[in-house]
Design an enzyme around this catalytic site. Structure first.
Site, PDB file in Angstrom:
ATOM      1  N   MET A  87       0.563  -1.468   0.215  1.00 47.93           N
ATOM      2  CA  MET A  87      -0.133  -0.553  -0.074  1.00 47.93           C
ATOM      3  C   MET A  87       1.037   1.615  -0.313  1.00 47.93           C
ATOM      4  SD  MET A  87      -2.663  -0.754  -0.265  1.00 47.93           S
ATOM      5  CE  MET A  87      -3.466  -2.848  -0.125  1.00 47.93           C
ATOM      6  N   CYS A  88       1.842   1.073  -0.253  1.00 49.42           N
ATOM      7  CA  CYS A  88       3.042   2.346  -0.569  1.00 49.42           C
ATOM      8  C   CYS A  88       3.104   2.941  -1.298  1.00 49.42           C
ATOM      9  CB  CYS A  88       4.714   1.791   0.010  1.00 49.42           C
ATOM     10  SG  CYS A  88       4.722   1.656   2.289  1.00 49.42           S
ATOM     11  N   HIS A  89       3.226   4.788  -1.470  1.00 44.71           N
ATOM     12  CA  HIS A  89       2.934   4.934  -3.049  1.00 44.71           C
ATOM     13  C   HIS A  89       4.316   5.058  -3.710  1.00 44.71           C
ATOM     14  CE1 HIS A  89      -0.804   6.368  -1.235  1.00 44.71           C
ATOM     15  NE2 HIS A  89      -1.327   6.771  -2.721  1.00 44.71           N
ATOM     16  N   MET A 123       8.128   4.742   5.823  1.00 43.64           N
ATOM     17  CA  MET A 123       7.992   3.253   5.589  1.00 43.64           C
ATOM     18  C   MET A 123       9.228   3.137   4.583  1.00 43.64           C
ATOM     19  SD  MET A 123       5.821   1.743   7.104  1.00 43.64           S
ATOM     20  CE  MET A 123       6.378   0.588   6.578  1.00 43.64           C
ATOM     21  N   GLU A 124       9.929   4.064   4.101  1.00 46.30           N
ATOM     22  CA  GLU A 124      11.425   3.721   3.112  1.00 46.30           C
ATOM     23  C   GLU A 124      11.907   3.967   3.904  1.00 46.30           C
ATOM     24  OE1 GLU A 124       7.850   5.005   0.350  1.00 46.30           O
ATOM     25  OE2 GLU A 124       8.033   5.714   2.201  1.00 46.30           O
ATOM     26  N   ASP A 138      24.128 -11.299   5.835  1.00 45.01           N
ATOM     27  CA  ASP A 138      24.468 -11.955   4.847  1.00 45.01           C
ATOM     28  C   ASP A 138      25.908 -12.221   5.285  1.00 45.01           C
ATOM     29  OD1 ASP A 138      23.818 -13.435   2.595  1.00 45.01           O
ATOM     30  OD2 ASP A 138      24.921 -11.487   1.578  1.00 45.01           O
TER      31      ASP A 138
END
Length: 177
Positions: A87-89, A123-124, A138
């Protein structure tokens, strides 16, 4: 729609912003919102053995420069958040800052993201931190693996002390243009 809708996911009258009347998931329409300057800062950490942290400091990890690679991964994740969080733009990223702090048994990462647009960039920033720390894992996993001798067979028991934690939004800013 108010500014708090995209934060809480609920309108002032109690309606969900990401769900239709039929219960289908939808992206919020931000088309009518004015462009504003936005900045979000997040942080998190990965706990490692002291010997692994020492190897990172000394640039003795076989895969290469751990923090440089993690920085690139964090920035790439920021730029691709809209592709992995449904749902992120897709927003124009105007700046990404990454800062590592290396302790005795952990590496902390802080990611600051800036944008000019109609919606926030927290969110980014979260994606930047989680991916950056995942890249660290990793890169160092061979040094972190604990090997246990089980009689005639040698079995990898995993990463008993390795942990990504404390991922949080530290600050979120919005300013008129």
């Amino acid at each position: 729609m108010t500014e708090n809708d995209d934060v809480a996911g609920v309108t002032p009258d109690g309606e969900l912003t990401h769900t239709t009347d039929d219960g289908d998931v939808q992206m919020v329409d931000v088309g009518e919102k004015p462009d504003t300057g936005r900045r979000a800062v997040t942080r998190g950490e990965i706990r490692l053995t002291e010997s692994t942290v020492d190897a990172v400091r000394a640039d003795e990890i076989g895969k290469g420069d751990v923090l440089a690679t993690a920085r690139i991964g964090a920035i790439q994740a920021v730029k691709h958040t809209w592709e992995t969080i449904p749902m992120c733009h897709q927003i124009p990223i105007t700046n990404v800052d990454t800062e590592f702090s290396v302790g005795d048994d952990r590496i902390e990462l802080e990611v600051a993201v800036e944008t000019t647009g109609k919606t926030g960039c927290e969110m980014e920033a979260i994606q930047g931190v989680t991916t950056g720390l995942g890249v660290v894992w990793d890169m160092v996993k061979a040094a972190e693996k604990e090997v246990v001798d089980e009689g005639e067979s040698v079995e990898a028991s995993g990463y008993p002390g390795t942990e990504i934690s404390g991922v949080e939004v530290v600050s979120k800013e919005k300013r008129e243009l």
